[in-house]
Design a protein around this motif. Structure first.
Motif, PDB file in Angstrom:
ATOM      1  N   ARG A 192     -53.674  22.537 -33.676  1.00  0.00           N
ATOM      2  CA  ARG A 192     -54.061  21.287 -32.903  1.00  0.00           C
ATOM      3  C   ARG A 192     -54.305  20.337 -34.244  1.00  0.00           C
ATOM      4  O   ARG A 192     -54.883  20.700 -35.153  1.00  0.00           O
ATOM      5  N   ALA A 193     -53.810  18.900 -34.145  1.00  0.00           N
ATOM      6  CA  ALA A 193     -53.806  18.217 -35.332  1.00  0.00           C
ATOM      7  C   ALA A 193     -55.136  17.599 -35.383  1.00  0.00           C
ATOM      8  O   ALA A 193     -55.951  17.133 -34.501  1.00  0.00           O
ATOM      9  N   LEU A 194     -55.768  17.515 -36.659  1.00  0.00           N
ATOM     10  CA  LEU A 194     -57.253  17.082 -36.785  1.00  0.00           C
ATOM     11  C   LEU A 194     -56.836  15.445 -37.149  1.00  0.00           C
ATOM     12  O   LEU A 194     -58.057  14.702 -36.865  1.00  0.00           O
ATOM     13  N   TYR A 195     -55.935  15.081 -37.839  1.00  0.00           N
ATOM     14  CA  TYR A 195     -55.668  13.753 -38.203  1.00  0.00           C
ATOM     15  C   TYR A 195     -54.044  13.471 -37.837  1.00  0.00           C
ATOM     16  O   TYR A 195     -53.272  14.124 -37.794  1.00  0.00           O
ATOM     17  N   ASP A 196     -53.889  11.978 -37.975  1.00  0.00           N
ATOM     18  CA  ASP A 196     -52.593  11.424 -38.020  1.00  0.00           C
ATOM     19  C   ASP A 196     -51.837  11.825 -39.048  1.00  0.00           C
ATOM     20  O   ASP A 196     -52.180  11.961 -40.407  1.00  0.00           O
ATOM     21  N   TYR A 197     -50.528  12.324 -39.096  1.00  0.00           N
ATOM     22  CA  TYR A 197     -49.682  12.419 -40.075  1.00  0.00           C
ATOM     23  C   TYR A 197     -48.349  11.633 -40.119  1.00  0.00           C
ATOM     24  O   TYR A 197     -47.799  11.836 -38.904  1.00  0.00           O
ATOM     25  N   LYS A 198     -47.717  10.805 -40.730  1.00  0.00           N
ATOM     26  CA  LYS A 198     -46.651  10.091 -40.897  1.00  0.00           C
ATOM     27  C   LYS A 198     -45.801  10.378 -41.911  1.00  0.00           C
ATOM     28  O   LYS A 198     -46.046  10.424 -43.156  1.00  0.00           O
ATOM     29  N   THR A 199     -44.536  10.744 -41.706  1.00  0.00           N
ATOM     30  CA  THR A 199     -43.422  11.062 -42.697  1.00  0.00           C
ATOM     31  C   THR A 199     -42.171  10.562 -42.348  1.00  0.00           C
ATOM     32  O   THR A 199     -41.749  10.599 -41.044  1.00  0.00           O
ATOM     33  N   ASP A 200     -41.224  10.280 -43.242  1.00  0.00           N
ATOM     34  CA  ASP A 200     -39.854   9.884 -43.092  1.00  0.00           C
ATOM     35  C   ASP A 200     -38.937  10.708 -43.270  1.00  0.00           C
ATOM     36  O   ASP A 200     -37.606  10.918 -43.267  1.00  0.00           O
ATOM     37  N   MET A 201     -39.521  11.949 -43.948  1.00  0.00           N
ATOM     38  CA  MET A 201     -38.739  13.210 -44.567  1.00  0.00           C
ATOM     39  C   MET A 201     -38.194  13.896 -43.129  1.00  0.00           C
ATOM     40  O   MET A 201     -39.108  14.300 -42.423  1.00  0.00           O
ATOM     41  N   SER A 246     -43.903  14.146 -38.097  1.00  0.00           N
ATOM     42  CA  SER A 246     -44.897  13.250 -37.830  1.00  0.00           C
ATOM     43  C   SER A 246     -45.667  13.726 -36.689  1.00  0.00           C
ATOM     44  O   SER A 246     -45.225  14.176 -35.757  1.00  0.00           O
ATOM     45  N   PHE A 247     -47.006  13.266 -36.650  1.00  0.00           N
ATOM     46  CA  PHE A 247     -47.818  13.553 -35.481  1.00  0.00           C
ATOM     47  C   PHE A 247     -49.333  12.687 -35.600  1.00  0.00           C
ATOM     48  O   PHE A 247     -49.558  12.169 -36.636  1.00  0.00           O
ATOM     49  N   GLN A 248     -49.710  12.873 -34.377  1.00  0.00           N
ATOM     50  CA  GLN A 248     -51.208  12.131 -34.112  1.00  0.00           C
ATOM     51  C   GLN A 248     -52.130  13.159 -33.865  1.00  0.00           C
ATOM     52  O   GLN A 248     -52.063  14.337 -33.295  1.00  0.00           O
ATOM     53  N   THR A 249     -53.246  12.558 -34.111  1.00  0.00           N
ATOM     54  CA  THR A 249     -54.571  13.575 -33.611  1.00  0.00           C
ATOM     55  C   THR A 249     -54.630  14.042 -32.332  1.00  0.00           C
ATOM     56  O   THR A 249     -54.251  13.394 -31.493  1.00  0.00           O
ATOM     57  N   GLY A 250     -54.891  15.477 -32.232  1.00  0.00           N
ATOM     58  CA  GLY A 250     -54.770  16.169 -31.113  1.00  0.00           C
ATOM     59  C   GLY A 250     -53.532  16.720 -30.648  1.00  0.00           C
ATOM     60  O   GLY A 250     -53.669  17.500 -29.684  1.00  0.00           O
ATOM     61  N   ASP A 251     -52.523  16.432 -31.258  1.00  0.00           N
ATOM     62  CA  ASP A 251     -50.966  16.931 -30.885  1.00  0.00           C
ATOM     63  C   ASP A 251     -51.228  18.434 -31.115  1.00  0.00           C
ATOM     64  O   ASP A 251     -51.858  18.861 -32.199  1.00  0.00           O
ATOM     65  N   GLN A 252     -50.306  19.331 -30.309  1.00  0.00           N
ATOM     66  CA  GLN A 252     -50.522  20.526 -30.425  1.00  0.00           C
ATOM     67  C   GLN A 252     -49.258  21.285 -30.972  1.00  0.00           C
ATOM     68  O   GLN A 252     -48.174  20.672 -30.923  1.00  0.00           O
ATOM     69  N   GLU A 254     -39.500  19.710 -31.242  1.00  0.00           N
ATOM     70  CA  GLU A 254     -38.980  19.437 -32.396  1.00  0.00           C
ATOM     71  C   GLU A 254     -39.850  20.593 -33.391  1.00  0.00           C
ATOM     72  O   GLU A 254     -40.848  20.722 -33.226  1.00  0.00           O
ATOM     73  N   ILE A 255     -38.942  20.724 -34.261  1.00  0.00           N
ATOM     74  CA  ILE A 255     -39.138  21.730 -35.509  1.00  0.00           C
ATOM     75  C   ILE A 255     -39.454  21.279 -36.728  1.00  0.00           C
ATOM     76  O   ILE A 255     -38.475  20.545 -37.212  1.00  0.00           O
ATOM     77  N   GLY A 256     -40.581  21.549 -37.638  1.00  0.00           N
ATOM     78  CA  GLY A 256     -40.476  21.113 -39.067  1.00  0.00           C
ATOM     79  C   GLY A 256     -41.664  21.518 -39.665  1.00  0.00           C
ATOM     80  O   GLY A 256     -42.524  22.244 -39.015  1.00  0.00           O
ATOM     81  N   TYR A 257     -41.804  21.232 -40.813  1.00  0.00           N
ATOM     82  CA  TYR A 257     -43.181  21.537 -41.561  1.00  0.00           C
ATOM     83  C   TYR A 257     -44.354  20.592 -41.347  1.00  0.00           C
ATOM     84  O   TYR A 257     -44.129  19.239 -41.053  1.00  0.00           O
ATOM     85  N   ILE A 258     -45.399  20.742 -41.109  1.00  0.00           N
ATOM     86  CA  ILE A 258     -46.765  20.224 -41.077  1.00  0.00           C
ATOM     87  C   ILE A 258     -47.598  20.678 -42.076  1.00  0.00           C
ATOM     88  O   ILE A 258     -47.815  21.763 -42.365  1.00  0.00           O
TER      89      ILE A 258
END
Length: 67
Positions: free
Chosen positions: A10-19, A24-30, A50-54
């Motif tokens: 589960r996401a603790l923080y928002d993360y924004k990327t254009d790569m 990219s995700f928001q707090t609480g996303d699983q 969607e699949i990618g690196y976090i």
């Protein structure tokens, strides 16, 4: 290396990327963990398929599904 039991995070923080290879995700996303071989990144799938690196330091293991 894969087990029958899926690891959920589960996401603790928002993360924004254009790569393209990163999510990219928001707090609480699983996320479902797909691979943890990289030092600072998880390869994961989000709830939209969607699949990618976090970044590892932005998520925590979600214990809700523990049996």
């Amino acid at each position: 290396m894969h087990e029958d039991r899926l690891e959920m995070f589960r996401a603790l923080y928002d993360y924004k990327t254009d790569m393209k290879e990163y999510l990219s995700f928001q707090t609480g996303d699983q996320f479902t963990l797909l691979d943890s071989e990289q030092k600072d990144w998880f390869y994961a799938q989000n709830g939209f398929g969607e699949i990618g690196y976090i970044p590892k330091n932005y998520v925590v293991k979600d214990e809700v599904n523990s049996s």
